[in-house]
Structure formats: C-alpha cells, structure tokens
Design a protein around this motif. Sequence first.
Motif, short mmCIF file in Angstrom:
data_model
loop_
_atom_site.label_atom_id
_atom_site.label_comp_id
_atom_site.label_asym_id
_atom_site.label_seq_id
_atom_site.Cartn_x
_atom_site.Cartn_y
_atom_site.Cartn_z
N GLU A 1 -6.14 3.39 -2.72
CA GLU A 1 -6.03 2.95 -1.84
C GLU A 1 -7.04 1.54 -1.87
OE1 GLU A 1 -5.68 3.11 3.21
OE2 GLU A 1 -5.82 5.48 1.67
N ARG B 1 -7.35 9.72 -4.90
CA ARG B 1 -6.55 8.64 -3.83
C ARG B 1 -6.61 7.66 -3.10
NH1 ARG B 1 -3.09 8.74 1.06
NH2 ARG B 1 -1.22 8.53 0.07
N ASP B 2 -8.50 8.17 -3.22
CA ASP B 2 -9.27 6.93 -1.91
C ASP B 2 -9.20 6.04 -2.64
OD1 ASP B 2 -8.95 9.00 0.20
OD2 ASP B 2 -11.00 9.49 -0.23
N LEU C 1 0.65 4.06 -2.91
CA LEU C 1 -0.03 5.59 -2.73
C LEU C 1 1.11 7.34 -3.08
CD1 LEU C 1 -1.56 5.18 0.96
CD2 LEU C 1 -2.55 5.61 -1.93
N LEU D 1 1.18 -1.04 -0.56
CA LEU D 1 -0.01 0.11 -0.06
C LEU D 1 0.67 1.39 -0.16
CD1 LEU D 1 -2.60 0.87 0.02
CD2 LEU D 1 -2.66 1.06 2.15
N ASN E 1 -6.10 -2.28 -1.47
CA ASN E 1 -6.43 -3.50 -0.62
C ASN E 1 -6.96 -4.49 -1.82
OD1 ASN E 1 -5.61 -2.45 2.20
ND2 ASN E 1 -6.24 -0.94 1.70
#
Length: 200
Positions: free
Chosen positions: A183, A179-180, A89, A85, A187
Amino acid sequence: MARQDRSSQKDRTREAILAGARELLLEGKPVTVTAAAARAGVSKATAYRYFQDPATLAAESGLALGAASLEDILGAAESLRDKLLAINLYFFDYALENEKAFRQFLASSVSAALSESPPLAARRGARRVKMYETVLKSDGFEMADTRVTGLLGGLATVTGIEAAIALLDVSGLDQKTARDVVEEATNALIDRFERQMTPD
C-alpha cells in the motif's frame, strides 16, 4: 505505433489461447496446448510459441478463473489513486490466497524462460497491467507517455506473487506488514506520478 500494435496482437493471441484452456478446464477436459489452440482458432505451431508446457498453460488459465473483474475490484473507488490502490491490493491479496498455485506457476514460467526457445511474449501480470491501462485511459492519460509507462511498470512491480516473494521470503515480513508495504509503495508511486503530471 507499429510495435505497440504487434504487442497488442500478441497479447490478444495469448489471451485467446488462455481462453481456450479455460473452456477446457470448465468442461473438465484435459488442458493441452493443442486442444487450447483448437479452441482459440490458432495453429498448434503458434500456440507452442506462447506455451510450450501444458502445465504452465493449465496453471495460468486456472488462476485466471478465480480472478475478479475490474468492476468488482474497483467497487466504490472514484479517484485514480483509489482505483490503482484497489487493483494493487487485490492482486497482492489474491496472490497470497493462492500462494501455492502462484508459486508453481512462477516456477514453470521461469523454467520456460530459461529454455532454449522461451515462449513468445510470456508476460506475467498482464491482467493487472490491462486494468491499470483501462483506469488510466478512462482518466484521459496516453499510454505512450513515458511517465505513464513508468507508473505502469512501478505498479506492476510492487504487487502479485513476485512482490510477495520479495517481501515474505527475502525481507522476512509477515503478511500484514507486507500488505502495508504494498500500500505504501503504491501510494509513493502515485505521488511521484502526480508530481510529474503537475505543470510547473
């Protein structure tokens, strides 16, 4: 195995040419394919198989100058999930921070790929893929495992300038929402990988 060795050799040759170009940049000298080849100790003909356009070479080597090391990117991350992660990011944020340069580099790469003689093994995002591999190898995973290669492909797809273009330009998201999504997608890929690797 032989194919993997050839691919590794191509990656090493390409990285050597980029390293030569970075030396020229740091010395304030013009970046040409010929000069970078001389620094790398490879023939001019070989270098032109990888980089036909000096602008593409200069752009990629310049972008690499500012990229953080894997150690800096990982920071205090301990779990495999947190490490992967952190890489994704970081490279998404890095693409946004250098958006104009990355877009210009991407345009040059696409133009080169459409030419009659596209550069050999022109892989965008090779730095992040190598970082994924380093992290996965340190956890004992075999790179030849199709579940691992699937994870690598997925992770590389959801970050970087290509993902930024899809999320910002195509989907019309703002940077925070984009960006969310990176992520969440990262995941989800790790969740799938963990399920695949868990014995029934």
